[in-house]
Write a protein that holds these residues in place. Structure first.
Motif, PDB file in Angstrom:
ATOM      1  N   GLN A 128       0.840  -1.183   0.000  1.00 17.22           N
ATOM      2  CA  GLN A 128       0.000   0.000   0.000  1.00 17.22           C
ATOM      3  C   GLN A 128       0.885   1.247   0.000  1.00 17.22           C
ATOM      4  O   GLN A 128       1.818   1.359   0.797  1.00 17.22           O
ATOM      5  CB  GLN A 128      -0.920   0.023   1.224  1.00 17.22           C
ATOM      6  N   VAL A 129       0.591   2.171  -0.911  1.00 17.72           N
ATOM      7  CA  VAL A 129       1.401   3.386  -1.022  1.00 17.72           C
ATOM      8  C   VAL A 129       0.503   4.616  -0.967  1.00 17.72           C
ATOM      9  O   VAL A 129      -0.697   4.550  -1.229  1.00 17.72           O
ATOM     10  CB  VAL A 129       2.222   3.411  -2.335  1.00 17.72           C
ATOM     11  N   LEU A 130       1.112   5.724  -0.623  1.00 21.22           N
ATOM     12  CA  LEU A 130       0.440   7.020  -0.624  1.00 21.22           C
ATOM     13  C   LEU A 130       0.858   7.759  -1.893  1.00 21.22           C
ATOM     14  O   LEU A 130       2.050   7.939  -2.144  1.00 21.22           O
ATOM     15  CB  LEU A 130       0.849   7.828   0.608  1.00 21.22           C
ATOM     16  N   VAL A 131      -0.111   8.144  -2.697  1.00 23.19           N
ATOM     17  CA  VAL A 131       0.174   8.884  -3.931  1.00 23.19           C
ATOM     18  C   VAL A 131      -0.251  10.332  -3.743  1.00 23.19           C
ATOM     19  O   VAL A 131      -1.384  10.616  -3.330  1.00 23.19           O
ATOM     20  CB  VAL A 131      -0.566   8.268  -5.133  1.00 23.19           C
ATOM     21  N   THR A 132       0.667  11.240  -4.036  1.00 24.26           N
ATOM     22  CA  THR A 132       0.377  12.676  -3.958  1.00 24.26           C
ATOM     23  C   THR A 132       0.913  13.374  -5.202  1.00 24.26           C
ATOM     24  O   THR A 132       1.804  12.857  -5.880  1.00 24.26           O
ATOM     25  CB  THR A 132       1.043  13.310  -2.722  1.00 24.26           C
ATOM     26  N   LYS A 133       0.365  14.541  -5.499  1.00 20.53           N
ATOM     27  CA  LYS A 133       0.888  15.341  -6.607  1.00 20.53           C
ATOM     28  C   LYS A 133       2.159  16.050  -6.142  1.00 20.53           C
ATOM     29  O   LYS A 133       2.210  16.594  -5.030  1.00 20.53           O
ATOM     30  CB  LYS A 133      -0.159  16.362  -7.047  1.00 20.53           C
ATOM     31  N   LYS A 134       3.177  16.046  -6.980  1.00 18.89           N
ATOM     32  CA  LYS A 134       4.411  16.730  -6.616  1.00 18.89           C
ATOM     33  C   LYS A 134       4.173  18.223  -6.398  1.00 18.89           C
ATOM     34  O   LYS A 134       4.810  18.850  -5.552  1.00 18.89           O
ATOM     35  CB  LYS A 134       5.477  16.495  -7.683  1.00 18.89           C
ATOM     36  N   SER A 135       3.220  18.768  -7.129  1.00 17.67           N
ATOM     37  CA  SER A 135       2.923  20.190  -6.989  1.00 17.67           C
ATOM     38  C   SER A 135       2.334  20.542  -5.628  1.00 17.67           C
ATOM     39  O   SER A 135       2.321  21.713  -5.228  1.00 17.67           O
ATOM     40  CB  SER A 135       1.957  20.631  -8.090  1.00 17.67           C
ATOM     41  N   SER A 136       1.855  19.523  -4.885  1.00 12.39           N
ATOM     42  CA  SER A 136       1.265  19.770  -3.568  1.00 12.39           C
ATOM     43  C   SER A 136       2.323  19.994  -2.495  1.00 12.39           C
ATOM     44  O   SER A 136       2.022  20.532  -1.423  1.00 12.39           O
ATOM     45  CB  SER A 136       0.384  18.586  -3.145  1.00 12.39           C
ATOM     46  N   GLY A 137       3.544  19.555  -2.785  1.00  8.25           N
ATOM     47  CA  GLY A 137       4.600  19.661  -1.795  1.00  8.25           C
ATOM     48  C   GLY A 137       4.555  18.572  -0.742  1.00  8.25           C
ATOM     49  O   GLY A 137       5.392  18.541   0.172  1.00  8.25           O
ATOM     50  N   ILE A 138       3.610  17.650  -0.843  1.00 12.38           N
ATOM     51  CA  ILE A 138       3.502  16.535   0.110  1.00 12.38           C
ATOM     52  C   ILE A 138       4.351  15.380  -0.387  1.00 12.38           C
ATOM     53  O   ILE A 138       3.993  14.712  -1.356  1.00 12.38           O
ATOM     54  CB  ILE A 138       2.034  16.091   0.266  1.00 12.38           C
TER      55      ILE A 138
END
Length: 277
Positions: A128-138
């Motif tokens: 299980q992974v967490l996917v975030t947008k790079k533009s979010s800074g997360i």
């Protein structure tokens, strides 16, 4: 005469319901391998949006790693597969009510699910992974503090999120995740900034983002949960069916067919030691 006909009709209707109930009860409480062999067919339930494991192609056909693997398994026994798209949140109910005979679609083994179904040997590992947008800074789990998390309803990701003590559940907005019927819907909301992060199977995240050509725009972050394994879920009574699937896994690997299917979808050999040995 009318009253007599009505009574006879009512009795026939009740009788048919009783027979149907008995048939369903029989199917779900006994070893059905002889039936599958005789009828030369078996019904498999799957989430038709779960790429690349099992999904509906643009031409309406069903395709994916699990579709190919299951087909190869049952070809060995001369049994045709009827693929049945299901609500993933109701998969165990569909199985134990006799509407499907197997759950086969990136189905992770968990302690909770082991109480409801009989699993085959694990054939593939997952995370299980967490996917975030790079533009979010997360770019870390800690970065989700106060943020909105998404997950698929009924998925193993949401199950471990709920059951395993981890920083993610403690810090996200509302200490819960927005639930979606499919990962596709969740990814659309992630793209459009309606959620800040998505808890998802690594295999799905990698394939989807690569196919969309946007993988460089997203972070794929280890969510901190234990690794998982994919297996096939059967009714507790279907012990012979599980034995037959396990045997076919090993035969397909010895023949090199398992590796061919794996390379087609992942460019790698994803088989577990249980399959190889």
């Amino acid at each position: 005469m009318k009253m007599k006909n009505l009574l006879l009709g009512t009795l026939a209707f009740v009788s048919s319901l009783t027979l149907a109930a008995c048939s369903s009860s029989s199917t779900t409480s006994q070893d059905n391998w002889a039936t599958y062999e005789e009828e030369k067919t078996i019904t498999i339930g799957f989430d038709k949006t779960f790429v690349p494991m099992g999904f509906e192609a643009t031409d309406g056909s069903y395709t994916g790693f699990d579709i190919d693997l299951a087909t190869a398994v049952f070809e060995k026994y001369g049994i045709a597969i009827e693929w049945q798209p299901i609500d993933w949140d109701l998969k165990e109910t569909e199985l134990n009510n006799g509407n499907i005979d197997l759950i086969w679609n990136g189905y992770s083994v968990t302690a909770e699910r082991q109480e409801k179904v009989l699993f085959t040997d694990a054939y593939m590992d997952n995370q299980q992974v967490l996917v975030t947008k790079k533009s979010s800074g997360i770019d870390s789990v800690a970065g989700m503090e106060g943020k909105i998390l998404g997950a698929q309803a009924g998925s193993s990701g949401y199950s471990v999120f709920e059951s395993q003590t981890a920083i993610l559940k403690d810090i996200v907005s509302g200490n819960d995740a927005t639930q979606y019927a499919t990962f596709n819907e969740a990814l659309i909301d992630l793209k459009n900034d309606r959620i800040d992060g998505l808890l998802i199977d690594r295999v799905y995240a990698n394939y989807y983002l690569q196919q969309e050509g946007i993988i460089s725009d997203y972070n794929i972050i280890d969510a901190g949960y234990e690794d998982e394994a994919f297996a096939v879920g059967a009714r507790k009574s279907d012990t012979t069916l599980v034995e037959k699937i396990n045997a076919a896994f090993k035969e397909l690997y010895a023949e090199g067919r398992f590796q061919e299917i794996s390379n087609t979808w992942f460019g790698d050999d994803v088989a577990t030691d249980a399959v190889k040995n």
